[in-house]
Each structure stands twice: as structure tokens, then as C-alpha cells.
Design an enzyme around this catalytic site. Structure first.
Site, PDB file in Angstrom:
ATOM      1  N   LEU A  75       0.802  -1.224   0.000  1.00  0.00           N
ATOM      2  CA  LEU A  75       0.000   0.000   0.000  1.00  0.00           C
ATOM      3  C   LEU A  75       0.838   1.279   0.000  1.00  0.00           C
ATOM      4  O   LEU A  75       0.326   2.369   0.232  1.00  0.00           O
ATOM      5  CB  LEU A  75      -0.969  -0.009   1.189  1.00  0.00           C
ATOM      6  CG  LEU A  75      -1.941  -1.198   1.188  1.00  0.00           C
ATOM      7  CD1 LEU A  75      -2.807  -1.183   2.434  1.00  0.00           C
ATOM      8  CD2 LEU A  75      -2.785  -1.233  -0.071  1.00  0.00           C
ATOM      9  N   CYS A  76       2.130   1.152  -0.284  1.00  0.00           N
ATOM     10  CA  CYS A  76       3.032   2.302  -0.350  1.00  0.00           C
ATOM     11  C   CYS A  76       2.846   3.036  -1.681  1.00  0.00           C
ATOM     12  O   CYS A  76       2.752   2.415  -2.731  1.00  0.00           O
ATOM     13  CB  CYS A  76       4.479   1.814  -0.273  1.00  0.00           C
ATOM     14  SG  CYS A  76       5.328   2.386   1.159  1.00  0.00           S
ATOM     15  N   HIS A  77       2.821   4.354  -1.612  1.00  0.00           N
ATOM     16  CA  HIS A  77       2.728   5.159  -2.829  1.00  0.00           C
ATOM     17  C   HIS A  77       4.083   5.212  -3.525  1.00  0.00           C
ATOM     18  O   HIS A  77       5.110   5.375  -2.856  1.00  0.00           O
ATOM     19  CB  HIS A  77       2.320   6.598  -2.489  1.00  0.00           C
ATOM     20  CG  HIS A  77       0.926   6.709  -1.986  1.00  0.00           C
ATOM     21  ND1 HIS A  77       0.598   6.532  -0.670  1.00  0.00           N
ATOM     22  CD2 HIS A  77      -0.232   6.990  -2.634  1.00  0.00           C
ATOM     23  CE1 HIS A  77      -0.701   6.697  -0.514  1.00  0.00           C
ATOM     24  NE2 HIS A  77      -1.235   6.973  -1.686  1.00  0.00           N
ATOM     25  N   MET A 113       8.781   4.746   5.035  1.00  0.00           N
ATOM     26  CA  MET A 113       8.882   3.357   4.578  1.00  0.00           C
ATOM     27  C   MET A 113      10.111   3.155   3.701  1.00  0.00           C
ATOM     28  O   MET A 113      10.766   2.105   3.768  1.00  0.00           O
ATOM     29  CB  MET A 113       7.608   2.932   3.835  1.00  0.00           C
ATOM     30  CG  MET A 113       6.373   2.905   4.721  1.00  0.00           C
ATOM     31  SD  MET A 113       6.568   1.967   6.255  1.00  0.00           S
ATOM     32  CE  MET A 113       6.966   0.357   5.639  1.00  0.00           C
ATOM     33  N   GLU A 114      10.457   4.163   2.916  1.00  0.00           N
ATOM     34  CA  GLU A 114      11.647   4.060   2.072  1.00  0.00           C
ATOM     35  C   GLU A 114      12.910   4.002   2.924  1.00  0.00           C
ATOM     36  O   GLU A 114      13.833   3.233   2.637  1.00  0.00           O
ATOM     37  CB  GLU A 114      11.695   5.234   1.091  1.00  0.00           C
ATOM     38  CG  GLU A 114      10.686   5.140  -0.043  1.00  0.00           C
ATOM     39  CD  GLU A 114       9.242   5.451   0.340  1.00  0.00           C
ATOM     40  OE1 GLU A 114       8.367   5.292  -0.527  1.00  0.00           O
ATOM     41  OE2 GLU A 114       8.969   5.853   1.495  1.00  0.00           O
ATOM     42  N   ASP A 128      23.623 -11.685   3.838  1.00  0.00           N
ATOM     43  CA  ASP A 128      23.830 -12.537   2.666  1.00  0.00           C
ATOM     44  C   ASP A 128      25.308 -12.683   2.323  1.00  0.00           C
ATOM     45  O   ASP A 128      25.771 -13.778   2.011  1.00  0.00           O
ATOM     46  CB  ASP A 128      23.074 -11.973   1.462  1.00  0.00           C
ATOM     47  CG  ASP A 128      23.274 -12.818   0.223  1.00  0.00           C
ATOM     48  OD1 ASP A 128      23.032 -14.046   0.292  1.00  0.00           O
ATOM     49  OD2 ASP A 128      23.677 -12.264  -0.814  1.00  0.00           O
TER      50      ASP A 128
END
Length: 158
Positions: A75-77, A113-114, A128
């Protein structure tokens, strides 16, 4: 679901309509840590990892992660990200690395969020690249440190 903007009156998930929000300068800073064995820390900070420059690759991965956030978080723009900076700093006391991401945009919604995604992807990349020698590494403490811009104003973690 009152107070949660990603749910409608029926409780169904939806993308928030930001079309009426003002376009403003926005910034977010997030941090996180990856703990590891002392030997792994030495291997990474001395540049002796078999896969190469762990810190440099993780920095680039974090930047790429920030740019791909709307592809990962449903739901992130999608936003016109204008800056992403990712710093990985050796933290000998952990031992491990502190990861900080700063993301900027000029838009109708924030970039928290970014910034969180940048930190997460950078930490996952470190894991990793070094998992062959240390499967017990721990990614921890990922949080927003600063958010500024928009109607809700400024937030700083204490």
C-alpha cells in the site's frame, strides 16, 4: 480499525488517497543494527570477505531498496525520491554495523517506509554476503529516527 488509515470503514485494506494533501519537502531517517561475531566484524571491516566489499555493496543495496519500496510494500505510494543516503558504520562494541538511511522527497506523503526499507535491505545484504562464516548474525533495532514534513509535522525518536 479507527485511526488506521490503510483500512476503510468495512475494515478492508486500501491505498490512502493523498490527492488533497499539500506537496511539501519531506525527509525520513531510519536506523538499524546487524550484530555478528568478532571474527566476522574483523573480516568485513578489514575488507577480507570473500564476496568483496560488504559495506559498499550493502550501501548500494540499501539505496536500491529505498527506490523499490512501493514494489515491496503493497500500500506504499510510488514517490519521486530525490535523495537516498545509506551509511554503514562499524560498531565495535556490538560487534557489528550501525546502518542509517536518509531519504528525501517533495511530495504528498512521507518517506519513512523508504528509509526503513533501505536499512532493512542493507542489513539483509550484509547477512547474505557474510552468512557463509556467520549464520548467527542478528538484525535488530530497525526504527524511524526522524520524520519531517507534511501535516503531521516533525517526529524525532528519543
Amino acid at each position: 480499525m479507527s485511526g488506521l488509515s490503510h483500512f476503510d470503514a468495512k475494515g478492508d485494506a486500501h491505498m490512502v488517497d493523498v490527492s488533497d494533501k499539500a506537496v511539501t519537502a519531506r525527509v525520513a531517517v531510519a536506523e538499524g543494527y546487524i550484530r555478528m561475531a568478532r571474527e566476522t566484524f574483523d573480516l568485513i571491516t578489514e575488507g577480507r570477505a570473500k564476496k568483496g566489499d560488504v559495506i559498499g555493496v550493502a550501501r548500494l543495496a540499501g539505496i536500491m531498496g529505498a527506490k523499490k519500496t512501493p514494489d515491496l510494500i503493497p500500500l506504499c505510494h510510488p514517490l519521486p525520491v530525490t535523495k537516498v543516503a545509506v551509511e554503514l558504520t562499524p560498531a565495535p562494541d556490538l560487534p557489528g554495523l550501525r546502518i542509517e538511511a536518509t531519504v528525501k522527497t517533495t511530495g504528498q506523503t512521507g518517506v519513512e517506509m523508504e528509509a526503513l526499507t533501505a536499512v532493512s535491505v542493507a542489513a539483509l545484504t550484509v547477512y547474505d554476503m557474510a552468512k557463509a562464516v556467520d549464520k548467527a548474525m542478528e538484525i535488530t533495532g530497525i526504527r524511524v529516527m526522524l520524520k519531517d514534513g507534511g501535516k503531521s509535522g516533525r517526529y524525532e525518536a528519543s
